[in-house]
Motif scaffolding. Structure first.
Motif, PDB file in Angstrom:
ATOM      1  N   ALA A 145      34.646  29.371  41.001  1.00  0.00           N
ATOM      2  CA  ALA A 145      34.834  28.964  42.389  1.00  0.00           C
ATOM      3  C   ALA A 145      34.797  30.187  43.287  1.00  0.00           C
ATOM      4  O   ALA A 145      35.250  31.265  42.913  1.00  0.00           O
ATOM      5  CB  ALA A 145      36.160  28.240  42.548  1.00  0.00           C
ATOM      6  N   GLU A 146      34.267  29.974  44.471  1.00  0.00           N
ATOM      7  CA  GLU A 146      34.219  31.049  45.452  1.00  0.00           C
ATOM      8  C   GLU A 146      35.633  31.347  45.919  1.00  0.00           C
ATOM      9  O   GLU A 146      36.367  30.461  46.345  1.00  0.00           O
ATOM     10  CB  GLU A 146      33.359  30.596  46.638  1.00  0.00           C
ATOM     11  CG  GLU A 146      33.179  31.658  47.674  1.00  0.00           C
ATOM     12  CD  GLU A 146      32.325  31.145  48.822  1.00  0.00           C
ATOM     13  OE1 GLU A 146      32.621  31.533  49.960  1.00  0.00           O
ATOM     14  OE2 GLU A 146      31.380  30.386  48.574  1.00  0.00           O
TER      15      GLU A 146
ATOM     16  N   ASP B  58      38.599  19.021  51.469  1.00  0.00           N
ATOM     17  CA  ASP B  58      38.650  18.661  50.047  1.00  0.00           C
ATOM     18  C   ASP B  58      38.210  17.209  49.925  1.00  0.00           C
ATOM     19  O   ASP B  58      38.753  16.338  50.613  1.00  0.00           O
ATOM     20  CB  ASP B  58      40.069  18.806  49.473  1.00  0.00           C
ATOM     21  CG  ASP B  58      40.505  20.255  49.361  1.00  0.00           C
ATOM     22  OD1 ASP B  58      39.707  21.075  48.876  1.00  0.00           O
ATOM     23  OD2 ASP B  58      41.648  20.561  49.750  1.00  0.00           O
TER      24      ASP B  58
ATOM     25  N   TYR C 182      23.985  21.529  43.540  1.00  0.00           N
ATOM     26  CA  TYR C 182      25.391  21.731  43.220  1.00  0.00           C
ATOM     27  C   TYR C 182      25.533  22.221  41.790  1.00  0.00           C
ATOM     28  O   TYR C 182      24.848  21.753  40.891  1.00  0.00           O
ATOM     29  CB  TYR C 182      26.185  20.431  43.394  1.00  0.00           C
ATOM     30  CG  TYR C 182      26.301  20.036  44.839  1.00  0.00           C
ATOM     31  CD1 TYR C 182      27.373  20.474  45.608  1.00  0.00           C
ATOM     32  CD2 TYR C 182      25.318  19.262  45.444  1.00  0.00           C
ATOM     33  CE1 TYR C 182      27.463  20.131  46.946  1.00  0.00           C
ATOM     34  CE2 TYR C 182      25.401  18.918  46.789  1.00  0.00           C
ATOM     35  CZ  TYR C 182      26.473  19.361  47.530  1.00  0.00           C
ATOM     36  OH  TYR C 182      26.565  19.037  48.856  1.00  0.00           O
TER      37      TYR C 182
ATOM     38  N   GLN D 124      31.365  23.384  37.842  1.00  0.00           N
ATOM     39  CA  GLN D 124      32.225  24.510  37.494  1.00  0.00           C
ATOM     40  C   GLN D 124      33.274  24.157  36.445  1.00  0.00           C
ATOM     41  O   GLN D 124      34.117  24.991  36.132  1.00  0.00           O
ATOM     42  CB  GLN D 124      32.937  25.018  38.752  1.00  0.00           C
ATOM     43  CG  GLN D 124      31.977  25.515  39.818  1.00  0.00           C
ATOM     44  CD  GLN D 124      32.730  25.901  41.064  1.00  0.00           C
ATOM     45  OE1 GLN D 124      33.200  25.048  41.795  1.00  0.00           O
ATOM     46  NE2 GLN D 124      32.852  27.185  41.293  1.00  0.00           N
TER      47      GLN D 124
ATOM     48  N   ALA E 266      35.152  20.307  39.183  1.00  0.00           N
ATOM     49  CA  ALA E 266      34.799  20.977  40.430  1.00  0.00           C
ATOM     50  C   ALA E 266      33.294  21.258  40.498  1.00  0.00           C
ATOM     51  O   ALA E 266      32.650  21.524  39.479  1.00  0.00           O
ATOM     52  CB  ALA E 266      35.571  22.288  40.547  1.00  0.00           C
TER      53      ALA E 266
ATOM     54  N   ARG F  61      30.263  23.229  43.289  1.00  0.00           N
ATOM     55  CA  ARG F  61      30.039  24.008  44.503  1.00  0.00           C
ATOM     56  C   ARG F  61      28.563  23.982  44.834  1.00  0.00           C
ATOM     57  O   ARG F  61      27.704  23.941  43.944  1.00  0.00           O
ATOM     58  CB  ARG F  61      30.546  25.432  44.365  1.00  0.00           C
ATOM     59  CG  ARG F  61      29.724  26.331  43.477  1.00  0.00           C
ATOM     60  CD  ARG F  61      30.269  27.777  43.509  1.00  0.00           C
ATOM     61  NE  ARG F  61      29.395  28.643  42.763  1.00  0.00           N
ATOM     62  CZ  ARG F  61      28.406  29.356  43.302  1.00  0.00           C
ATOM     63  NH1 ARG F  61      28.198  29.341  44.588  1.00  0.00           N
ATOM     64  NH2 ARG F  61      27.624  30.101  42.550  1.00  0.00           N
ATOM     65  N   SER F  62      28.292  24.015  46.121  1.00  0.00           N
ATOM     66  CA  SER F  62      26.912  24.047  46.576  1.00  0.00           C
ATOM     67  C   SER F  62      26.384  25.468  46.395  1.00  0.00           C
ATOM     68  O   SER F  62      27.049  26.422  46.782  1.00  0.00           O
ATOM     69  CB  SER F  62      26.829  23.639  48.048  1.00  0.00           C
ATOM     70  OG  SER F  62      25.492  23.660  48.478  1.00  0.00           O
TER      71      SER F  62
ATOM     72  N   LYS G   8      33.070  24.741  55.272  1.00  0.00           N
ATOM     73  CA  LYS G   8      33.460  24.992  53.886  1.00  0.00           C
ATOM     74  C   LYS G   8      34.191  23.771  53.328  1.00  0.00           C
ATOM     75  O   LYS G   8      35.011  23.152  54.008  1.00  0.00           O
ATOM     76  CB  LYS G   8      34.361  26.225  53.821  1.00  0.00           C
ATOM     77  CG  LYS G   8      34.650  26.685  52.417  1.00  0.00           C
ATOM     78  CD  LYS G   8      35.380  28.011  52.390  1.00  0.00           C
ATOM     79  CE  LYS G   8      35.622  28.410  50.949  1.00  0.00           C
ATOM     80  NZ  LYS G   8      36.355  29.667  50.849  1.00  0.00           N
TER      81      LYS G   8
ATOM     82  N   HIS H 126      35.540  21.801  49.316  1.00  0.00           N
ATOM     83  CA  HIS H 126      35.689  21.754  47.867  1.00  0.00           C
ATOM     84  C   HIS H 126      35.341  20.348  47.424  1.00  0.00           C
ATOM     85  O   HIS H 126      35.880  19.372  47.954  1.00  0.00           O
ATOM     86  CB  HIS H 126      37.125  22.080  47.442  1.00  0.00           C
ATOM     87  CG  HIS H 126      37.552  23.469  47.774  1.00  0.00           C
ATOM     88  ND1 HIS H 126      38.830  23.775  48.173  1.00  0.00           N
ATOM     89  CD2 HIS H 126      36.870  24.638  47.773  1.00  0.00           C
ATOM     90  CE1 HIS H 126      38.914  25.075  48.399  1.00  0.00           C
ATOM     91  NE2 HIS H 126      37.740  25.614  48.170  1.00  0.00           N
TER      92      HIS H 126
END
Length: 177
Positions: free
Chosen positions: A2-3, A57, A80, A83, A93, A95-96, A104, A106
């Motif tokens: 995750a970022e 979220d 996407y 994760q 999870a 992420r793009s 932003k 999640h």
């Protein structure tokens, strides 16, 4: 992975978060609407009046893990990256990996009976219905954001006690709001 949030910033509630969630939700329904049973706005931005990190979220709710491989495939087609559960059972999870024009956010995919999803909903709904709990949680978040401005892990760890306390109250039918 995750970022990581570089700067912990808790800002006043913004009514625009509802509209931004609706935009993200519409996109997710286009991608995987036939594979899920619900999409839910969770987390602090879903609680009117609560200061929050400006990060939406969203939980995409699936009937069971049998749907997950196809959901992963679909989401990958649209940029996407899966994760894994990032250490939280009952929540996958994503992420793009490319700019998608949204603020932003999640993205999580959860089974309808998963612990992660159930806790998101119970926590959200309790804070929506309890002004005193919402104010207490907000005060903790604001204090921690100042104290740990450049340390997201310590910020998150600092919230653990109050989050558990709220979940316990929300699950106890003897406690009145």
């Amino acid at each position: 992975m995750a970022e990581k949030t570089k700067v912990v910033e808790v800002v006043p509630y913004d009514p625009a978060w509802k509209a931004e969630y609706a935009r993200i939700e519409a996109r997710m329904l286009e991608i995987a609407g036939d594979l899920i049973i619900a999409a839910e706005h969770v987390g602090s931005t879903s609680i009117e009046g609560l200061s929050a990190k400006p990060v939406i979220d969203i939980d995409l709710v699936m009937e069971s893990y049998e749907k997950l491989p196809e959901i992963i495939r679909r989401l990958q087609q649209y940029g996407y990256e899966h994760q894994g559960n990032l250490g939280i059972e009952g929540r996958e999870a994503f992420r793009s990996v490319k700019e998608d024009g949204f603020m932003k956010y999640h993205l999580y995919v959860c089974p309808k009976d998963g612990k992660g999803y159930r806790e998101h909903i119970v926590f959200r709904d309790y804070l929506r219905s309890s002004p005193s709990a919402r104010e207490e949680y907000q005060a903790v978040k604001q204090r921690l954001a100042k104290e740990y401005r450049y340390d997201i892990d310590s910020y998150c760890e600092g919230k653990t006690e109050i989050v558990h306390s709220i979940l316990q109250k929300a699950a106890d039918p003897r406690i009145r709001l």
